[in-house]
Design an enzyme around this catalytic site. Structure first.
Site, mmCIF file in Angstrom:
data_model
loop_
_atom_site.group_PDB
_atom_site.id
_atom_site.type_symbol
_atom_site.label_atom_id
_atom_site.label_comp_id
_atom_site.label_asym_id
_atom_site.label_seq_id
_atom_site.Cartn_x
_atom_site.Cartn_y
_atom_site.Cartn_z
ATOM 1 N N PRO A 364 40.995 -56.903 25.137
ATOM 2 C CA PRO A 364 40.269 -58.072 24.752
ATOM 3 C C PRO A 364 41.379 -58.633 23.478
ATOM 4 O O PRO A 364 42.508 -58.059 23.348
ATOM 5 C CB PRO A 364 39.449 -57.539 23.833
ATOM 6 C CG PRO A 364 39.319 -56.113 23.463
ATOM 7 C CD PRO A 364 39.897 -55.447 24.861
ATOM 8 N N PRO A 365 41.200 -59.982 23.133
ATOM 9 C CA PRO A 365 42.188 -60.464 22.155
ATOM 10 C C PRO A 365 42.363 -59.824 21.119
ATOM 11 O O PRO A 365 41.525 -59.024 20.329
ATOM 12 C CB PRO A 365 41.724 -62.027 21.759
ATOM 13 C CG PRO A 365 40.610 -62.145 22.826
ATOM 14 C CD PRO A 365 40.272 -60.726 23.305
ATOM 15 N N GLY A 366 43.660 -59.656 20.334
ATOM 16 C CA GLY A 366 43.862 -58.901 19.292
ATOM 17 C C GLY A 366 44.118 -57.644 19.211
ATOM 18 O O GLY A 366 44.122 -56.932 17.964
ATOM 19 N N VAL A 367 44.062 -56.985 20.243
ATOM 20 C CA VAL A 367 44.522 -55.347 20.286
ATOM 21 C C VAL A 367 45.828 -54.959 20.451
ATOM 22 O O VAL A 367 45.888 -53.764 20.169
ATOM 23 C CB VAL A 367 43.687 -54.665 21.399
ATOM 24 C CG1 VAL A 367 42.095 -54.580 21.183
ATOM 25 C CG2 VAL A 367 44.001 -55.070 22.644
ATOM 26 N N GLY A 368 46.761 -55.843 20.155
ATOM 27 C CA GLY A 368 48.227 -55.528 20.223
ATOM 28 C C GLY A 368 48.886 -55.340 21.324
ATOM 29 O O GLY A 368 49.864 -54.790 21.543
ATOM 30 N N LYS A 369 48.248 -56.275 22.469
ATOM 31 C CA LYS A 369 49.215 -56.050 24.094
ATOM 32 C C LYS A 369 50.569 -56.678 23.755
ATOM 33 O O LYS A 369 51.628 -55.932 24.082
ATOM 34 C CB LYS A 369 48.268 -56.714 24.804
ATOM 35 C CG LYS A 369 46.796 -56.341 24.937
ATOM 36 C CD LYS A 369 45.973 -57.088 26.202
ATOM 37 C CE LYS A 369 46.019 -58.430 26.010
ATOM 38 N NZ LYS A 369 44.988 -58.817 24.749
ATOM 39 N N THR A 370 50.569 -57.900 23.196
ATOM 40 C CA THR A 370 51.972 -58.203 23.185
ATOM 41 C C THR A 370 52.993 -57.652 22.206
ATOM 42 O O THR A 370 54.148 -57.410 22.568
ATOM 43 C CB THR A 370 51.890 -59.678 22.642
ATOM 44 O OG1 THR A 370 50.920 -60.644 23.525
ATOM 45 C CG2 THR A 370 53.147 -60.671 22.780
ATOM 46 N N SER A 686 22.933 -52.365 32.529
ATOM 47 C CA SER A 686 22.802 -51.079 31.736
ATOM 48 C C SER A 686 21.464 -51.126 31.007
ATOM 49 O O SER A 686 21.166 -50.027 30.201
ATOM 50 C CB SER A 686 24.010 -51.071 31.051
ATOM 51 O OG SER A 686 24.007 -52.004 29.821
ATOM 52 N N LYS A 729 29.919 -47.701 23.267
ATOM 53 C CA LYS A 729 28.508 -47.591 23.132
ATOM 54 C C LYS A 729 28.111 -46.214 22.366
ATOM 55 O O LYS A 729 27.434 -46.242 21.479
ATOM 56 C CB LYS A 729 27.601 -47.596 24.354
ATOM 57 C CG LYS A 729 27.615 -48.798 25.464
ATOM 58 C CD LYS A 729 27.312 -48.673 26.594
ATOM 59 C CE LYS A 729 27.010 -49.997 27.406
ATOM 60 N NZ LYS A 729 26.580 -49.818 28.732
#
Length: 781
Positions: A364-370, A686, A729
């Site tokens: 997801p966005p903002g997790v530090g991939k870049t 689920s 979860k």
């Protein structure tokens, strides 16, 4: 009359002075812009309507021209494309629209703004005078082309295709005339008839000069010996160029010297030599000179044979990765594995090279991939290049434009390699899932060659048309979802999941990285702002709800700014932020978590859901009313979730006798299943076991334990199937204070990813069928 002039109003428009070149209406031209005043005018035009007034300077040597240094007639042009070049210059592609007369300068700094009077001429094509002039112009042009032998077949064809009298003189002047004064004279002629007459005079003069030049060359050619021919021809061209003040020979010599020093491939060296020979034979002032020189410079600027040495110290690499980023263990392990294999190959004196891995970080966005990719480049000791693919629709962005097009440039792959200066950088393709295709091509398909280790050893850019080795590049891509990545492209990449952060991980990231960074960026001394764990948890849980830490970063920055105000107003050297101060600084909490009921309830079951911002507890409510057998599903449920509810009802009807229900119980009642927070869309399979448990509880009036949470997909036979997002979860259940978890049996393996301290707080039961769920979750009446 051959033409009539329409009245036009003066327009106010940014002005750019051109040195050594000019543009005609209906002409497309690209050139480099480096002067600050010109760059400012270009930026102002882009912010308005992309129109700019281009006018030539009298003297190209004048660096800062005034009103007296520019011509009175220029061209209003439309800006088609602007590219940033290394340094502070821009490359701009413009298309001429119409002539205009410079009236006055309204502003000179920081850029020119001028009032100009557009000139709009309409040629009467049926006028005999104009027709006669057009025929005469064509005749003189054909004579010049035969005499000079400098007009290309493409130019001949383009001139013959021009039918409009007002464009004929412009096309010939733009493609044939070399002197700026001659071209400006054509531009300044308002009348089409006068314009054609002026051009005819220039063509006659140039034809006579070309004839004389031919005679001189013939006499010289007879006097030369065969082995001295090439040398004297070059000397002759050099003398002519020096006389005209257009000395290209020194530039050609520099390019030849650079070619000798650059370790080019055989094919590249052959192509550069052929282009240099062609360049040396071009007449002075030919527009193709700059095109050819640019092509050669692009080839020579590439990092042929230049490699950086990988730093294969595993301990150093692990230390750098751990210092820069918290968690992300799977990503870090993959980088360490790559370095370990490189080191083993070197130790065993094998060929030493390892084809660059093609990793794809999905999360997801903002997790530090870049940012982790930048850290990888630092740890390995390689140069870093980034290319954002979000919204890229044009295949030429990847492969470049062919040289037949005006303003052609290489693609961003080759541009990135030139920028890195090495053959083995870390190359990041950001947001690879957001590429799309249209009539300009399919960039995702163009990426197949780049990201295929079997093909990218000889990548061919359309502009260069040379094989370039990309096999040693460490390609890394990022994406938010693999759903929109085409299958063939996905098959070439190694997918590494970068999951959302837990609250505990966010706490550690905020303490170790974010707070210190924000304190430094806001000009405060280290340790002047302290935020306790309780206050930081309040910020994380009450003011942010996201998968990554972008909003958390902005929220901490806001707290730091408020603390800075406190320090200045109250003359404090240090501020410790408590929960009370957090609420004072940020206001009331934006997010409040719903805690489960304290006592057992009939028809209310705690489910678990996975969202883009992490895991959440999800209450499912079911109630039974007298009716006619209707099933109502509310809470903005998706199609898959509705199908799960119907499957759960069918299972309950099939097993009615086991729960002391009448076989036709459903005919006299209405069943309503609701999932609260109806404004939030919900979908997925689920919640099947949760809905089944709520149905049985409501129909049998047996209460449900509220310290139990469950998740799993249900089939018509009552089997419980595995689901995804187990880690998120379980963390949601941990935050809600739930002690007992019911999970599908096939998800037992996923518990290894859960931190041990979290795992030990639960009593986890694994289910194979729905009966296992009901035995634990339901109490007696």
């Amino acid at each position: 009359m051959a033409t009539k002039r329409k009245s036009a109003k003066a327009v106010r428009i940014p002005l750019m002075a051109l040195r050594g070149l000019m543009i005609f209406p209906h002409m497309v031209l690209h050139f480099d812009v480096g002067r600050p005043r010109s760059i400012a005018a270009l930026e102002a035009a882009m912010l308005e309507n992309q129109r700019i007034f281009l006018v030539a300077q009298h003297d190209a040597e004048v660096e800062e021209p005034g009103v007296e240094d520019i011509c009175r007639v220029g061209t209003i042009a439309t800006i088609k494309q602007v590219l940033n070049l290394p340094g502070d210059s821009l490359r701009v592609l413009v298309e001429g629209q119409q002539r205009a007369v410079f009236k006055s300068a309204v502003q000179e700094d920081p850029y020119w703004i001028a009032d100009v009077l557009p000139i709009r001429d309409e040629a009467a094509e049926d006028d005999p005078t104009v027709q006669a002039l057009m025929r005469t112009t064509h005749d003189f042009f054909d004579e010049y082309a035969k005499a000079s032998m400098r007009v290309s077949p493409e130019t001949l064809r383009s001139v013959k295709e021009v039918d409009a009298p007002d464009q004929l003189a412009d096309v010939i002047a733009a493609n044939v005339l070399t002197r700026l004064e001659d071209r400006q004279a054509i531009l300044e002629e308002v009348s089409v008839a006068a314009r054609l007459e002026t051009l005819c005079g220039i063509l006659v003069r140039e034809t006579e000069l070309a004839g004389i030049e031919k005679q001189v060359q013939g006499r010289i050619r007879k006097q030369l010996e065969k082995n001295q021919k090439d040398y004297y021809l070059r000397e002759q061209i050099r003398a002519i160029q020096e006389e005209l003040g257009d000395d290209n020979s020194s530039q050609n010599d520099e390019l030849r010297e650079r070619m000798r020093k650059t370790p080019l491939s055989d094919e590249a060296r052959e192509k550069v030599e052929r282009e240099l020979d062609r360049l040396s034979r071009m007449a002075p002032g030919t527009p193709e000179i700059s095109v050819s020189q640019t092509y050669i410079e692009w080839i020579l600027d590439l990092p042929w044979g230049a490699y950086t040495t990988d730093n294969l110290d595993l301990k150093r690499a692990r230390r750098i990765l751990d210092e820069e980023h918290y968690g992300m263990q799977q990503v870090k392990d993959r980088v360490i594995e790559y370095l370990a294999v490189r080191r083993m190959k070197q130790m065993n004196t094998q060929e030493g090279s390892l084809k660059g891995p093609i990793l794809c970080f999905v999360g997801p966005p903002g997790v530090g991939k870049t940012s982790i990719v930048k850290c990888i480049a630092k740890a390995v000791g390689r140069k870093f290049v980034q290319m954002s693919l979000g919204g890229v629709r044009d295949e030429a962005e990847i492969r470049g434009h062919r040289r037949t097009y005006i303003g052609a440039i290489p693609g961003r792959i080759i541009a990135g390699m030139k920028q890195s200066g090495t053959m083995n950088p870390v190359f990041l393709f950001d947001e690879i899932d957001k590429m799309s295709n249209d009539f300009r091509g399919d960039p995702a398909s163009a990426m197949l060659e780049v990201l295929d280790g079997e093909q990218n050893g000889a990548f061919r850019d359309h502009y260069l048309e040379l094989p370039f080795d990309l096999s040693q590049v460490m390609f890394i891509t990022t994406a938010n979802s693999v759903e929109t990545i085409p299958g063939p492209l996905l098959d070439r990449m190694e997918i590494i999941e970068v999951p959302s952060y837990t609250e505990e991980e966010k706490l550690q990231i905020a303490k170790k990285h974010l707070l210190h960074r924000q304190v430094t960026e806001h000009g405060l001394t280290k340790g002047s702002v302290r935020i306790g764990d309780a206050a930081m948890k309040m910020i994380i849980e009450g003011y942010t709800r996201e998968a990554g830490v972008r909003t958390l970063t902005r929220t901490i920055a806001r707290v730091v700014r408020k603390a800075a105000v406190d320090m200045l107003e109250n003359d404090l050297e240090q501020v410790t932020v408590s929960r009370e101060k957090v609420q004072k600084y940020l206001g009331a909490q934006r997010y409040l978590r719903d805690l489960p009921e304290k006592k057992p309830c009939v028809g209310v079951v705690n489910g678990l859901a996975y969202t883009t911002v992490g895991g959440e507890t999800l209450q499912v409510e079911c109630t039974v009313m007298t009716g006619s057998g209707n099933l109502s599903l509310t809470g903005q449920l998706g199609d898959v979730m509705k199908e799960s509810a119907r499957a759960a009802l069918s299972w309950v009807r099939a097993h009615a006798a086991e729960y002391e229900l009448q076989p036709d119980f459903h005919k006299n009642i209405d069943i309503h299943i609701h999932v609260p927070e109806g404004a939030v869309p919900k979908d997925g399979p689920s919640a099947g076991v949760t809905m089944a448990t709520a149905l049985v509880s409501a129909l049998t009036e047996r209460p449900v334990r509220q310290d139990v949470a469950m998740t799993g997909e249900i089939t018509l036979r009552g089997r419980v199937l595995p689901i995804g997002g187990v880690k998120e979860k379980m963390l949601a259940a941990y935050r809600a204070g739930i002690k007992t978890l019911l999970l599908p049996m096939e998800n037992k393996k996923d518990l290894e990813e859960i931190p041990e301290r979290v795992r030990n707080t639960f009593s986890v039961h694994f289910m194979e069928n729905i009966e296992d769920v009901l035995k634990i979750a339901l109490l007696s009446k």
